[in-house]
Design a protein around this motif. Structure first.
Motif, PDB file in Angstrom:
ATOM      1  N   TRP A 155       3.035  17.750   7.229  1.00  0.00           N
ATOM      2  CA  TRP A 155       3.399  16.511   7.902  1.00  0.00           C
ATOM      3  C   TRP A 155       3.107  16.634   9.385  1.00  0.00           C
ATOM      4  CZ3 TRP A 155       4.345  13.127   4.209  1.00  0.00           C
ATOM      5  CH2 TRP A 155       4.655  13.661   2.962  1.00  0.00           C
ATOM      6  N   GLY A 159       4.323   6.772  -5.860  1.00  0.00           N
ATOM      7  CA  GLY A 159       5.472   7.224  -5.077  1.00  0.00           C
ATOM      8  C   GLY A 159       6.075   6.103  -4.255  1.00  0.00           C
ATOM      9  N   THR A 160       5.764   4.862  -4.617  1.00  0.00           N
ATOM     10  CA  THR A 160       6.278   3.706  -3.889  1.00  0.00           C
ATOM     11  C   THR A 160       7.051   2.814  -4.855  1.00  0.00           C
ATOM     12  OG1 THR A 160       4.284   3.766  -2.545  1.00  0.00           O
ATOM     13  CG2 THR A 160       5.586   1.755  -2.427  1.00  0.00           C
ATOM     14  N   TYR A 164       6.619  10.588  -9.511  1.00  0.00           N
ATOM     15  CA  TYR A 164       5.418  10.804  -8.708  1.00  0.00           C
ATOM     16  C   TYR A 164       4.977  12.274  -8.747  1.00  0.00           C
ATOM     17  CZ  TYR A 164       2.085  10.297  -4.904  1.00  0.00           C
ATOM     18  OH  TYR A 164       0.937  10.296  -4.150  1.00  0.00           O
ATOM     19  N   LYS A 191       1.278  13.672  -9.783  1.00  0.00           N
ATOM     20  CA  LYS A 191       0.489  14.642  -9.011  1.00  0.00           C
ATOM     21  C   LYS A 191       0.121  15.866  -9.851  1.00  0.00           C
ATOM     22  CE  LYS A 191       3.057  14.528  -5.109  1.00  0.00           C
ATOM     23  NZ  LYS A 191       3.409  14.677  -3.693  1.00  0.00           N
ATOM     24  N   GLU A 238       4.351   8.925   2.368  1.00  0.00           N
ATOM     25  CA  GLU A 238       3.265   9.236   1.429  1.00  0.00           C
ATOM     26  C   GLU A 238       1.932   8.712   1.958  1.00  0.00           C
ATOM     27  OE1 GLU A 238       3.794  11.211  -1.115  1.00  0.00           O
ATOM     28  OE2 GLU A 238       1.648  11.114  -1.565  1.00  0.00           O
ATOM     29  N   TYR A 257       0.769  11.031   4.602  1.00  0.00           N
ATOM     30  CA  TYR A 257       0.279  12.258   3.979  1.00  0.00           C
ATOM     31  C   TYR A 257      -1.130  12.055   3.404  1.00  0.00           C
ATOM     32  CZ  TYR A 257      -0.099  15.928   0.468  1.00  0.00           C
ATOM     33  OH  TYR A 257      -0.548  16.963  -0.308  1.00  0.00           O
ATOM     34  N   GLN A 258      -1.328  10.923   2.715  1.00  0.00           N
ATOM     35  CA  GLN A 258      -2.628  10.660   2.088  1.00  0.00           C
ATOM     36  C   GLN A 258      -3.717  10.412   3.134  1.00  0.00           C
ATOM     37  OE1 GLN A 258      -3.348  10.902  -1.091  1.00  0.00           O
ATOM     38  NE2 GLN A 258      -1.281  11.188  -1.884  1.00  0.00           N
ATOM     39  N   SER A 277      -8.452   8.161  -2.869  1.00  0.00           N
ATOM     40  CA  SER A 277      -7.390   7.930  -1.879  1.00  0.00           C
ATOM     41  C   SER A 277      -7.858   7.072  -0.719  1.00  0.00           C
ATOM     42  CB  SER A 277      -6.890   9.268  -1.331  1.00  0.00           C
ATOM     43  OG  SER A 277      -6.202   9.946  -2.322  1.00  0.00           O
ATOM     44  N   TRP A 313      -5.280   3.806  -0.621  1.00  0.00           N
ATOM     45  CA  TRP A 313      -4.118   3.807   0.273  1.00  0.00           C
ATOM     46  C   TRP A 313      -4.169   2.741   1.355  1.00  0.00           C
ATOM     47  CZ3 TRP A 313       0.487   5.624  -0.884  1.00  0.00           C
ATOM     48  CH2 TRP A 313       0.551   6.459  -1.995  1.00  0.00           C
ATOM     49  N   LYS A 328      11.016  14.330   4.800  1.00  0.00           N
ATOM     50  CA  LYS A 328      10.040  15.145   4.078  1.00  0.00           C
ATOM     51  C   LYS A 328       9.808  16.452   4.826  1.00  0.00           C
ATOM     52  CE  LYS A 328       8.492  12.261   0.802  1.00  0.00           C
ATOM     53  NZ  LYS A 328       8.555  12.544  -0.621  1.00  0.00           N
TER      54      LYS A 328
END
Lengths: 161, 506
Positions: free
Chosen positions: A72, B85-86, B100, B104, B220, B223-224, B399, B403, B438
């Motif tokens: 992150w 994941g949404t 989710y 993965k 997420e 992250y993507q 992705s 996304w 996270k």
């Protein structure tokens, strides 16, 4: 796993506990009534207590430290947040379809160009670009149909952020 | 329903098992699943949109359409929760963690099927309980006064904090943040402004839908996007390598796998029905409570990291509330949630005065509702099964393409909730909080549960203190309260000791 006695986990827990403790003390100088502050004080008290427990665990059981996620990265969080805010501002001021098309097209064109340059496959770049732009138009039209035509979403112009 | 009215029951059967009724249920299910799968568009939206149909459609068609939308939407929220994941609806938020994670791992199809089957089982269980226990449970609900409700909400909060994490400090910290976010805005009794920092929009509190959307979806998304930019070769599909490997051979859910999740389905069905029958808790609280309780009894070591039982626990609970929410509605005219308030409005517009006498005065309508709720479940199964492959394929989209589209839906969905630009900002703030969660590996359950329960807890707590003029013994004034407090203390001690022993053994 960190071998230090006091890791970033403990430091973050302490920081949150100190901030919440500051808020807790501040409530005593607030103009709100005692009962209005009852649950907020529980909330701040829980954050203080939780932060102290995290710190204690960090110090007493350094072997059990769980490493923080390294995936992150803050600049990406800021960048994505800004892009989302900009898109939200744009669809109210330049129209939902135009803003959606631009938002998707800019991102996809940039990704396609970068991929083509990275892999040296410029022969396919135009085809990919055409496909992505067509998809951007399709998504923009669908979004317009669902949210504006069907749901009649109100989109007032709000030039200021 | 002291006596069973055979004539009314037969008339209800002939109405419900007619082609036109089935058609309206089907339309409702498809609309519900599709809208439920769109993050941000709560399924209360299509229900509100079809409400005017009750002016000119007969009651069985209107209610078939509305109940179909309700049940389909409740399940539909899990599709995006599992695939991206949404959560499509707040009730599916508890499904994200395990659902989710399974996607993965390349087991998205199994997770979607488990979500569907658990939803249908939970829905049928809730419907059957509604049919047989509508009067006994309805009679028990008014006994839950402010003192009893305070004890009940305290029990729910305590258990979630205890269950949520190996590190109690993180669970308590997470719950504290949830508590704090929930108290922002106007005080529920005095109207005094708390922690609004002079922002007018904050006076109505931290908005729920932007909070859930941002908290779950934005981290997420970050992250993507990070993956696409930093490592474009690795950033493939949502399900990354495992989906790639199993794309052609990805197996569906086997009966044995389903059977192994019996605890989750059973606990979810019971918890969902019980909490659904009480005004206030709703599908989200039911799903989180069930997920937490199942976590203590499961033998699945992957629980919380990609467990089918986790998906089953959450999904059976949120769909079990669909039938149960009719219990206070039909017996006392109390809508337990915003959706049941819409259903109640439809019944009133059809000329059915919902309240204690509805069972006596409109027996046939009540039987028709029972059957509609029951019959909607097989349709949910059928259309859910048909639509799963469509949504599973979406997870194979690269992705870099997918996304940004989700980002678009996220922003517009958040805005569409209230047509307020401020909600987009709140969604982003919630996303940054989720990002911190996270990074710091904080459990999300306590935050969401504390956020949902705190207003209910505070209202009943302060009502109790007002009624008792500050006498704290009021909270122990009834047998129900005393039992709930004892259950809270015993459960917390039991699970803390169990956890300590478990960690010592490891």
């Amino acid at each position: 796993m960190s071998t230090k006695r006091f890791s970033l986990i403990g430091l973050t827990g302490t920081l949150l506990a100190v901030m919440a403790a500051g808020g807790f003390v501040w409530t005593f100088s607030s103009s709100l009534r005692r009962m209005e502050l009852f649950v907020p004080r529980i909330a701040l008290g829980l954050v203080v207590f939780g932060g102290i427990l995290i710190l204690l665990k960090d110090i007493l059981n350094p072997g059990e430290r769980d490493t923080l996620s390294r995936d992150w990265v803050l600049p990406y969080a800021i960048g994505v947040s800004l892009a989302m805010w900009a898109y939200g501002w744009a669809f109210r001021n330049i129209g939902l379809m135009t803003a959606t098309f631009l938002f998707l097209a800019i991102w996809w064109v940039w990704v396609a160009y970068r991929d083509a340059r990275r892999t040296g496959t410029f022969a396919r770049f135009r085809v990919t670009l055409a496909k992505r732009l067509a998809l951007a138009v399709a998504v923009a039209v669908v979004v317009q149909l669902i949210f504006v035509t069907l749901l009649r979403m109100h989109l007032p112009r709000t030039p200021l952020p | 329903m002291s006596s069973f009215n055979v004539d009314a029951a037969l008339a209800a059967v002939s109405i419900v098992f007619a082609l036109d009724t089935a058609l309206f249920i089907m339309i409702g299910i498809v609309v519900g699943i599709s809208v439920g799968a769109l993050p941000g568009l709560a399924h209360s939206l299509p229900i509100a949109l079809v409400l005017p149909f009750s002016f000119f459609l007969p009651i069985h068609q209107t209610m078939g359409l509305l109940i179909g939308t309700y049940q389909g939407g409740t399940y539909g929220g899990s599709i995006t929760a599992i695939s991206f994941g949404t959560p499509g609806t707040p009730g599916a938020a508890a499904t994200v963690t395990d659902g989710y994670a399974l996607t993965k791992q390349g087991k998205g199809k199994k997770a979607l099927q488990m979500g569907l089957y658990a939803s249908v089982v939970g829905g049928i269980f809730g419907s059957i309980v509604l049919i047989f226990l509508v009067v006994p449970i309805g009679q028990m609900a008014p006994r839950f006064g402010p003192g009893e409700l305070t004890a009940l909400y305290f029990l729910a909060l305590s258990l979630v904090v205890v269950f949520s994490t190996e590190n109690p400090g993180k669970g308590i910290l997470s719950a504290g943040i949830g508590f704090f976010l929930a108290v922002i805005g106007r005080d529920i009794i005095t109207g005094g402004l708390r922690f609004t920092f002079g922002i007018r929009y904050m006076q109505s509190g931290f908005p729920l839908v932007p909070l859930l959307m941002g908290f779950f979806a934005l981290p997420e998304l970050i992250y993507q996007i990070h993956g696409v930019i930093r490592d474009p070769d690795k950033a493939g599909k949502v399900g990354d390598q495992p989906v790639e490997l199993h794309s052609k051979t990805e197996e569906g859910l086997g009966f044995r796998e389903m059977w192994r999740s019996w605890r989750g389905i059973g606990i979810g069905s019971v918890v969902g029905t019980f909490l659904g029958a009480l005004p206030g808790p709703g599908a989200t609280l039911a799903a989180y409570t069930s997920y937490s309780v199942t976590g203590q009894f499961t033998k699945d070591r992957n629980y919380g990291k990609g467990s089918l039982e986790g998906v089953a626990a959450a999904e059976s609970a949120n769909n079990a509330t669909c039938g149960a929410t009719f219990i206070p509605l039909l017996t006392f005219g109390i809508p337990g949630s915003s959706i049941s308030a819409l259903l109640m409005a439809a019944l009133i517009m059809e000329g059915v005065p919902v309240g204690p006498r509805v069972v006596v005065d409109h027996t046939q309508v009540v039987y028709t509702l029972f059957l509609l709720i029951l019959v909607a479940n097989p349709f949910n199964l059928l259309f859910g099964k048909l639509l799963i492959p469509v949504f599973t394929r979406l997870t194979k989209i690269p992705s870099a393409v997918l996304w940004p589209i989700i980002a678009v839906v996220l922003v517009i969905g958040t805005y569409a909730y209230n047509s307020r630009p401020f909600d987009i900002l709140m969604c982003i703030v919630a996303g940054l909080i989720g990002y911190f969660y996270k990074w710091f590996k904080l459990p999300d359950g306590p935050l969401i549960l504390a956020f949902l329960v705190t207003p209910l807890f505070e209202a009943s707590f302060r009502q109790a203190l007002t009624i008792s003029r500050g006498n704290w013994m009021f909270f122990l004034g009834s047998n129900i309260s005393r039992v709930l407090w004892v259950v809270t203390i015993v459960a917390v001690i039991f699970f803390v000791v169990k956890r300590k022993r478990h960690s010592e053994e490891e």
